[in-house]
Design a protein around this motif. Structure first.
Motif, PDB file in Angstrom:
ATOM      1  N   ASP A   6     -38.099  32.870  15.847  1.00  0.00           N
ATOM      2  CA  ASP A   6     -37.361  33.252  14.650  1.00  0.00           C
ATOM      3  C   ASP A   6     -36.943  32.031  13.845  1.00  0.00           C
ATOM      4  OD1 ASP A   6     -37.588  35.910  15.408  1.00  0.00           O
ATOM      5  OD2 ASP A   6     -35.585  35.976  16.313  1.00  0.00           O
ATOM      6  N   VAL A   7     -36.541  30.984  14.531  1.00  0.00           N
ATOM      7  CA  VAL A   7     -36.148  29.738  13.855  1.00  0.00           C
ATOM      8  C   VAL A   7     -37.357  29.125  13.155  1.00  0.00           C
ATOM      9  CG1 VAL A   7     -35.286  27.396  14.206  1.00  0.00           C
ATOM     10  CG2 VAL A   7     -34.211  29.309  15.391  1.00  0.00           C
ATOM     11  N   LYS A   8     -38.500  29.099  13.836  1.00  0.00           N
ATOM     12  CA  LYS A   8     -39.714  28.543  13.236  1.00  0.00           C
ATOM     13  C   LYS A   8     -40.128  29.343  12.012  1.00  0.00           C
ATOM     14  CE  LYS A   8     -43.120  26.985  15.637  1.00  0.00           C
ATOM     15  NZ  LYS A   8     -44.216  26.801  16.608  1.00  0.00           N
ATOM     16  N   ALA A   9     -40.028  30.660  12.087  1.00  0.00           N
ATOM     17  CA  ALA A   9     -40.387  31.505  10.951  1.00  0.00           C
ATOM     18  C   ALA A   9     -39.420  31.278   9.792  1.00  0.00           C
ATOM     19  CB  ALA A   9     -40.397  32.975  11.356  1.00  0.00           C
ATOM     20  N   GLY A  10     -38.152  31.147  10.102  1.00  0.00           N
ATOM     21  CA  GLY A  10     -37.156  30.883   9.071  1.00  0.00           C
ATOM     22  C   GLY A  10     -37.385  29.550   8.392  1.00  0.00           C
ATOM     23  N   LYS A  11     -37.767  28.553   9.184  1.00  0.00           N
ATOM     24  CA  LYS A  11     -38.061  27.229   8.641  1.00  0.00           C
ATOM     25  C   LYS A  11     -39.254  27.305   7.694  1.00  0.00           C
ATOM     26  CE  LYS A  11     -39.813  22.708   9.950  1.00  0.00           C
ATOM     27  NZ  LYS A  11     -40.292  21.892  11.053  1.00  0.00           N
ATOM     28  N   ALA A  12     -40.295  27.998   8.096  1.00  0.00           N
ATOM     29  CA  ALA A  12     -41.485  28.139   7.250  1.00  0.00           C
ATOM     30  C   ALA A  12     -41.135  28.837   5.944  1.00  0.00           C
ATOM     31  CB  ALA A  12     -42.578  28.898   7.995  1.00  0.00           C
ATOM     32  N   ASP A  13     -40.338  29.882   6.024  1.00  0.00           N
ATOM     33  CA  ASP A  13     -39.912  30.601   4.817  1.00  0.00           C
ATOM     34  C   ASP A  13     -39.097  29.694   3.898  1.00  0.00           C
ATOM     35  OD1 ASP A  13     -41.152  32.872   5.788  1.00  0.00           O
ATOM     36  OD2 ASP A  13     -39.276  33.827   6.446  1.00  0.00           O
ATOM     37  N   PHE A  14     -38.212  28.902   4.483  1.00  0.00           N
ATOM     38  CA  PHE A  14     -37.388  27.982   3.700  1.00  0.00           C
ATOM     39  C   PHE A  14     -38.257  26.943   2.988  1.00  0.00           C
ATOM     40  CE2 PHE A  14     -35.292  23.860   3.407  1.00  0.00           C
ATOM     41  CZ  PHE A  14     -34.271  24.173   2.531  1.00  0.00           C
ATOM     42  N   LEU A  15     -39.204  26.346   3.720  1.00  0.00           N
ATOM     43  CA  LEU A  15     -40.064  25.332   3.116  1.00  0.00           C
ATOM     44  C   LEU A  15     -40.920  25.915   1.995  1.00  0.00           C
ATOM     45  CD1 LEU A  15     -41.178  23.300   6.274  1.00  0.00           C
ATOM     46  CD2 LEU A  15     -39.539  22.608   4.511  1.00  0.00           C
ATOM     47  N   MET A  16     -41.387  27.145   2.163  1.00  0.00           N
ATOM     48  CA  MET A  16     -42.170  27.804   1.112  1.00  0.00           C
ATOM     49  C   MET A  16     -41.308  28.064  -0.122  1.00  0.00           C
ATOM     50  SD  MET A  16     -45.358  28.124   1.879  1.00  0.00           S
ATOM     51  CE  MET A  16     -45.793  29.284   0.603  1.00  0.00           C
ATOM     52  N   ALA A  17     -40.108  28.566   0.084  1.00  0.00           N
ATOM     53  CA  ALA A  17     -39.213  28.843  -1.037  1.00  0.00           C
ATOM     54  C   ALA A  17     -38.833  27.549  -1.755  1.00  0.00           C
ATOM     55  CB  ALA A  17     -37.965  29.577  -0.550  1.00  0.00           C
ATOM     56  N   PHE A  18     -38.568  26.500  -0.999  1.00  0.00           N
ATOM     57  CA  PHE A  18     -38.251  25.208  -1.591  1.00  0.00           C
ATOM     58  C   PHE A  18     -39.428  24.720  -2.432  1.00  0.00           C
ATOM     59  CE2 PHE A  18     -38.278  20.619  -1.683  1.00  0.00           C
ATOM     60  CZ  PHE A  18     -36.989  20.327  -2.099  1.00  0.00           C
ATOM     61  N   GLY A  19     -40.624  24.841  -1.898  1.00  0.00           N
ATOM     62  CA  GLY A  19     -41.822  24.425  -2.627  1.00  0.00           C
ATOM     63  C   GLY A  19     -42.014  25.203  -3.913  1.00  0.00           C
ATOM     64  N   GLU A  20     -41.721  26.488  -3.872  1.00  0.00           N
ATOM     65  CA  GLU A  20     -41.838  27.311  -5.078  1.00  0.00           C
ATOM     66  C   GLU A  20     -40.823  26.871  -6.134  1.00  0.00           C
ATOM     67  OE1 GLU A  20     -41.505  31.366  -3.773  1.00  0.00           O
ATOM     68  OE2 GLU A  20     -43.330  31.219  -2.573  1.00  0.00           O
ATOM     69  N   THR A  21     -39.625  26.519  -5.698  1.00  0.00           N
ATOM     70  CA  THR A  21     -38.605  26.033  -6.622  1.00  0.00           C
ATOM     71  C   THR A  21     -39.041  24.717  -7.253  1.00  0.00           C
ATOM     72  OG1 THR A  21     -36.846  27.124  -5.378  1.00  0.00           O
ATOM     73  CG2 THR A  21     -36.186  25.323  -6.820  1.00  0.00           C
ATOM     74  N   ALA A  22     -39.558  23.815  -6.435  1.00  0.00           N
ATOM     75  CA  ALA A  22     -40.035  22.527  -6.949  1.00  0.00           C
ATOM     76  C   ALA A  22     -41.200  22.729  -7.914  1.00  0.00           C
ATOM     77  CB  ALA A  22     -40.440  21.612  -5.796  1.00  0.00           C
ATOM     78  N   ARG A  23     -42.116  23.625  -7.584  1.00  0.00           N
ATOM     79  CA  ARG A  23     -43.267  23.899  -8.448  1.00  0.00           C
ATOM     80  C   ARG A  23     -42.813  24.457  -9.792  1.00  0.00           C
ATOM     81  NH1 ARG A  23     -46.050  27.527  -5.535  1.00  0.00           N
ATOM     82  NH2 ARG A  23     -47.266  25.913  -4.517  1.00  0.00           N
ATOM     83  N   ALA A  24     -41.880  25.377  -9.755  1.00  0.00           N
ATOM     84  CA  ALA A  24     -41.386  25.970 -11.002  1.00  0.00           C
ATOM     85  C   ALA A  24     -40.723  24.914 -11.886  1.00  0.00           C
ATOM     86  CB  ALA A  24     -40.410  27.101 -10.697  1.00  0.00           C
ATOM     87  N   ARG A  25     -39.949  24.023 -11.275  1.00  0.00           N
ATOM     88  CA  ARG A  25     -39.291  22.963 -12.044  1.00  0.00           C
ATOM     89  C   ARG A  25     -40.327  21.999 -12.623  1.00  0.00           C
ATOM     90  NH1 ARG A  25     -35.464  21.529 -15.424  1.00  0.00           N
ATOM     91  NH2 ARG A  25     -34.986  19.334 -15.233  1.00  0.00           N
ATOM     92  N   ARG A  26     -41.330  21.650 -11.833  1.00  0.00           N
ATOM     93  CA  ARG A  26     -42.394  20.765 -12.319  1.00  0.00           C
ATOM     94  C   ARG A  26     -43.131  21.400 -13.492  1.00  0.00           C
ATOM     95  NH1 ARG A  26     -47.583  20.955 -11.695  1.00  0.00           N
ATOM     96  NH2 ARG A  26     -47.580  22.330  -9.881  1.00  0.00           N
ATOM     97  N   ALA A  27     -43.470  22.672 -13.351  1.00  0.00           N
ATOM     98  CA  ALA A  27     -44.180  23.380 -14.422  1.00  0.00           C
ATOM     99  C   ALA A  27     -43.325  23.463 -15.687  1.00  0.00           C
ATOM    100  CB  ALA A  27     -44.576  24.778 -13.944  1.00  0.00           C
ATOM    101  N   ALA A  28     -42.025  23.693 -15.512  1.00  0.00           N
ATOM    102  CA  ALA A  28     -41.129  23.769 -16.670  1.00  0.00           C
ATOM    103  C   ALA A  28     -41.083  22.442 -17.428  1.00  0.00           C
ATOM    104  CB  ALA A  28     -39.726  24.173 -16.229  1.00  0.00           C
ATOM    105  N   LEU A  29     -41.279  21.344 -16.702  1.00  0.00           N
ATOM    106  CA  LEU A  29     -41.299  20.025 -17.336  1.00  0.00           C
ATOM    107  C   LEU A  29     -42.672  19.659 -17.881  1.00  0.00           C
ATOM    108  CD1 LEU A  29     -39.133  18.003 -14.785  1.00  0.00           C
ATOM    109  CD2 LEU A  29     -38.464  18.760 -17.075  1.00  0.00           C
ATOM    110  N   GLY A  30     -43.663  20.496 -17.600  1.00  0.00           N
ATOM    111  CA  GLY A  30     -45.015  20.241 -18.072  1.00  0.00           C
ATOM    112  C   GLY A  30     -45.718  19.104 -17.357  1.00  0.00           C
ATOM    113  N   LEU A  31     -45.343  18.879 -16.099  1.00  0.00           N
ATOM    114  CA  LEU A  31     -45.920  17.791 -15.309  1.00  0.00           C
ATOM    115  C   LEU A  31     -47.019  18.303 -14.392  1.00  0.00           C
ATOM    116  CD1 LEU A  31     -42.638  16.024 -14.116  1.00  0.00           C
ATOM    117  CD2 LEU A  31     -44.195  15.222 -15.902  1.00  0.00           C
TER     118      LEU A  31
END
Length: 79
Positions: A6-31
């Motif tokens: 459960d901890v490993k699955a939660g970690k994977a979900d967290f890293l994916m969500a973090f990556g999506e947030t970073a991607r959205a911010r990068r795209a918003a900046l046009g980078l």
């Protein structure tokens, strides 16, 4: 205490969500990922690994990423 799987699955979900947030911010900046990596001082595919949830950041790299994205590190963690 939660089961190890459960901890490993939660970690994977967290890293994916973090990556999506970073991607959205990068795209918003046009980078592109390459431009973001250059802003961070890297010449590789660092941000791609972050966005895919494949890279686990240190606090140092979290700070560099946030600075490159013109945001506060807490903003990347709160979404």
């Amino acid at each position: 205490m939660p089961a190890h799987d459960d901890v490993k699955a939660g970690k994977a979900d967290f890293l994916m969500a973090f990556g999506e947030t970073a991607r959205a911010r990068r795209a918003a900046l046009g980078l592109t990922q390459r431009q973001l990596d250059a802003r961070m001082g890297y010449r590789g595919k660092f941000s791609g690994g972050v966005e895919r949830g494949a890279r686990n950041l240190t606090l140092d790299n979290l700070y560099l990423l946030a600075a490159a994205l013109d945001t506060d590190p807490r903003d990347l963690l709160s979404d």
